[in-house]
Scaffold this motif. Structure first.
Motif, mmCIF file in Angstrom:
data_model
loop_
_atom_site.group_PDB
_atom_site.id
_atom_site.type_symbol
_atom_site.label_atom_id
_atom_site.label_comp_id
_atom_site.label_asym_id
_atom_site.label_seq_id
_atom_site.Cartn_x
_atom_site.Cartn_y
_atom_site.Cartn_z
ATOM 1 N N GLY A 180 2.426 10.310 1.727
ATOM 2 C CA GLY A 180 2.465 11.800 1.464
ATOM 3 C C GLY A 180 2.546 12.461 2.838
ATOM 4 O O GLY A 180 3.573 13.322 2.773
ATOM 5 N N ARG A 181 1.987 12.241 3.800
ATOM 6 C CA ARG A 181 2.183 12.761 5.057
ATOM 7 C C ARG A 181 3.699 12.755 5.747
ATOM 8 O O ARG A 181 4.127 13.935 5.978
ATOM 9 C CB ARG A 181 1.128 12.382 6.159
ATOM 10 C CG ARG A 181 -0.097 12.739 6.059
ATOM 11 C CD ARG A 181 -0.491 14.366 6.188
ATOM 12 N NE ARG A 181 0.023 14.809 7.406
ATOM 13 C CZ ARG A 181 1.046 15.772 7.653
ATOM 14 N NH1 ARG A 181 1.525 16.218 6.632
ATOM 15 N NH2 ARG A 181 1.178 16.160 8.959
ATOM 16 N N SER B 299 0.832 -1.223 -0.042
ATOM 17 C CA SER B 299 0.160 -0.054 0.005
ATOM 18 C C SER B 299 0.795 1.174 0.035
ATOM 19 O O SER B 299 0.505 2.330 -0.261
ATOM 20 C CB SER B 299 -0.997 0.004 1.135
ATOM 21 O OG SER B 299 -0.021 0.062 2.632
ATOM 22 N N GLY B 300 2.064 1.077 0.511
ATOM 23 C CA GLY B 300 2.931 2.338 0.627
ATOM 24 C C GLY B 300 3.201 2.835 1.945
ATOM 25 O O GLY B 300 4.082 4.071 2.082
ATOM 26 N N CYS B 301 2.772 2.183 2.997
ATOM 27 C CA CYS B 301 2.879 2.649 4.232
ATOM 28 C C CYS B 301 4.603 2.436 4.616
ATOM 29 O O CYS B 301 4.970 3.118 5.463
ATOM 30 C CB CYS B 301 2.043 1.868 5.184
ATOM 31 S SG CYS B 301 0.469 2.307 5.282
ATOM 32 N N PRO C 240 -5.300 3.501 -0.760
ATOM 33 C CA PRO C 240 -5.721 4.996 -0.359
ATOM 34 C C PRO C 240 -4.915 5.555 0.773
ATOM 35 O O PRO C 240 -4.276 6.603 0.928
ATOM 36 C CB PRO C 240 -7.030 5.118 -0.351
ATOM 37 C CG PRO C 240 -7.561 3.983 -1.266
ATOM 38 C CD PRO C 240 -6.684 3.027 -1.149
ATOM 39 N N PHE C 241 -4.854 4.547 1.682
ATOM 40 C CA PHE C 241 -4.334 4.833 3.253
ATOM 41 C C PHE C 241 -2.845 4.885 3.180
ATOM 42 O O PHE C 241 -2.025 5.531 3.484
ATOM 43 C CB PHE C 241 -4.755 3.679 4.237
ATOM 44 C CG PHE C 241 -4.621 4.102 5.450
ATOM 45 C CD1 PHE C 241 -4.901 5.291 6.318
ATOM 46 C CD2 PHE C 241 -3.494 3.478 6.147
ATOM 47 C CE1 PHE C 241 -4.624 5.728 7.634
ATOM 48 C CE2 PHE C 241 -3.076 3.661 7.370
ATOM 49 C CZ PHE C 241 -3.454 4.873 8.174
ATOM 50 N N SER D 57 10.704 13.919 -0.812
ATOM 51 C CA SER D 57 9.804 13.136 -1.527
ATOM 52 C C SER D 57 10.041 11.721 -1.409
ATOM 53 O O SER D 57 11.244 11.255 -1.848
ATOM 54 C CB SER D 57 9.725 13.628 -3.158
ATOM 55 O OG SER D 57 8.765 12.938 -3.742
ATOM 56 N N GLU D 58 9.059 10.855 -1.007
ATOM 57 C CA GLU D 58 9.368 9.334 -1.026
ATOM 58 C C GLU D 58 9.085 8.745 -2.462
ATOM 59 O O GLU D 58 7.896 9.027 -3.047
ATOM 60 C CB GLU D 58 8.445 8.795 -0.211
ATOM 61 C CG GLU D 58 8.711 9.146 1.396
ATOM 62 C CD GLU D 58 8.228 8.311 2.487
ATOM 63 O OE1 GLU D 58 7.404 7.155 2.137
ATOM 64 O OE2 GLU D 58 8.005 8.788 3.539
ATOM 65 N N THR D 59 9.893 7.877 -3.068
ATOM 66 C CA THR D 59 9.688 7.169 -4.076
ATOM 67 C C THR D 59 9.397 6.049 -4.080
ATOM 68 O O THR D 59 9.614 5.388 -3.134
ATOM 69 C CB THR D 59 10.737 7.528 -5.134
ATOM 70 O OG1 THR D 59 12.187 7.040 -4.619
ATOM 71 C CG2 THR D 59 10.967 9.076 -5.435
#
Length: 357
Positions: free
Chosen positions: A346-347, A198-200, A339-340, A355-357
């Motif tokens: 982003g936060r 999810s990207g967390c 989405p979470f 910026s995280e990639t």
């Protein structure tokens, strides 16, 4: 052909119905067939003694069978004995093989299309049992278990620090998790996988790294019920609902920006505590909840880590990550979690200025 004197003596002979016969093997590999027609009657107290002398001679010496009695109308022709001249063992084996193949072909023709025979279904070509023979043991549904049942297991400590980006809220520790001392430790649990996809997190973390979540990713973890159990079914609804004010107090104390509810059942418990009932189908939704549903709200003047008034942590509801939860498919779970994860990513970039990639 040289004659061979072989004598077969039958001390007794059993009675047969019409056309029933008995075959007796001789030393020469031939058979002689005795047929007792129904027209012959012998008193039950009598015993029929037969003495048969057979010899093999040339075709010229073979006696021709006598003419059949007209009273049988030729019905005994099929039982007429004709001595065999010679037997070819190879030919006999060939006939047996052809007969077996014919029988097998007939069985295959009768097999319903699309269905395997019992042998084909349960054994492979090497004769070993196939997986279909290994029946899965049906799982017995759980029911409420008294807290004393797992009192010997340690409780799982919370991973919380002030002003985190988010805190994950699970149901309660499972047996494997309580024993390991780390969150979502069971191999079948998808929590750490979904956290990454999810990207967390920027990689798939291990359960042992749960204590480093605040430092690495500004995230924390807790549960709505503290005591461990085999699954959520061993908890009562009242017990889960009673965990809501405890959860609210934790959120108010540590003031995270958001709370991620890991499972529909947890949010239903919160709803049950707040409104005295479970949410209706039209009232439940995955994802972000309305602002009025924020957790950790206070009536007093509370401020967050940035000095702004704290209005509680906004709530995001995701699917359960338990391996026992099969109501949603893995792809559906990833779609709900995505989405979470993007919001957390982003936060975190905004906080660090990178910026995280």
């Amino acid at each position: 052909m040289a004659s061979c004197a072989s004598k077969l003596c039958l001390d007794r002979c059993w009675w047969a119905s019409p056309r029933r016969s008995q075959e007796t093997a001789l030393g020469l590999g031939s058979y002689v067939t005795f047929v007792i027609p129904a027209s012959i009657r012998v008193p039950s107290d009598k015993q029929l003694d037969l003495s048969v002398s057979l010899h093999t001679a040339t075709m010229e010496d073979t006696e021709q069978p006598a003419k059949l009695s007209a009273s049988f109308n030729g019905g005994l022709k099929q039982f007429q004995y004709a001595p065999a001249t010679s037997i070819d063992p190879d030919a006999t084996r060939t006939r047996k093989v052809l007969s077996a193949k014919s029988s097998s072909a007939n069985r295959q023709l009768k097999r319903p299309r699309g269905q395997d025979t019992e042998d084909d279904a349960d054994f492979d070509f090497e004769g070993s049992p196939s997986p279909s023979l290994t029946k899965k043991k049906k799982r017995t549904p759980s029911k409420y278990a008294d807290p004393s049942k797992y009192a010997h297991l340690p409780t799982l400590r919370d991973v919380l620090e002030p002003n985190l980006i988010c805190v994950f809220v699970g149901t309660n520790p499972g047996i494997r998790t309580a024993t390991a001392g780390h969150a979502y430790a069971h191999p079948s649990n998808l929590f750490w996988k979904l956290l990454h996809s999810s990207g967390c997190t920027d990689r798939r973390c291990r359960p042992e790294e749960d204590v480093h979540l605040p430092r690495l990713y500004a995230m924390g973890n807790t549960n709505i019920v503290e005591r461990p159990s085999k699954d959520a079914a061993e908890l009562s609804k009242a017990e889960m609902a009673a965990g809501t004010p405890i959860l609210e107090a934790k959120i108010l104390k540590y003031k995270p920006e958001a709370v991620c509810i890991v499972g529909k059942g947890i949010w239903e418990s919160v709803w049950r505590y707040r409104y005295g009932r479970a949410p209706k189908a039209s009232e439940f939704k995955y994802g972000w909840q309305d602002e009025k549903e924020n957790l950790g709200k206070s009536e007093g003047e509370e401020v967050d880590g940035e000095g702004s008034p704290y209005k509680g942590a906004k709530v995001f509801v995701t699917t359960s990550t338990s391996g026992l939860s099969a109501s949603t498919k893995p792809a559906e779970k990833e779609a709900i979690w995505k989405p979470f994860g993007e919001w957390v990513k982003g936060r975190r970039a905004e906080r660090t200025g990178k910026s995280e990639t």
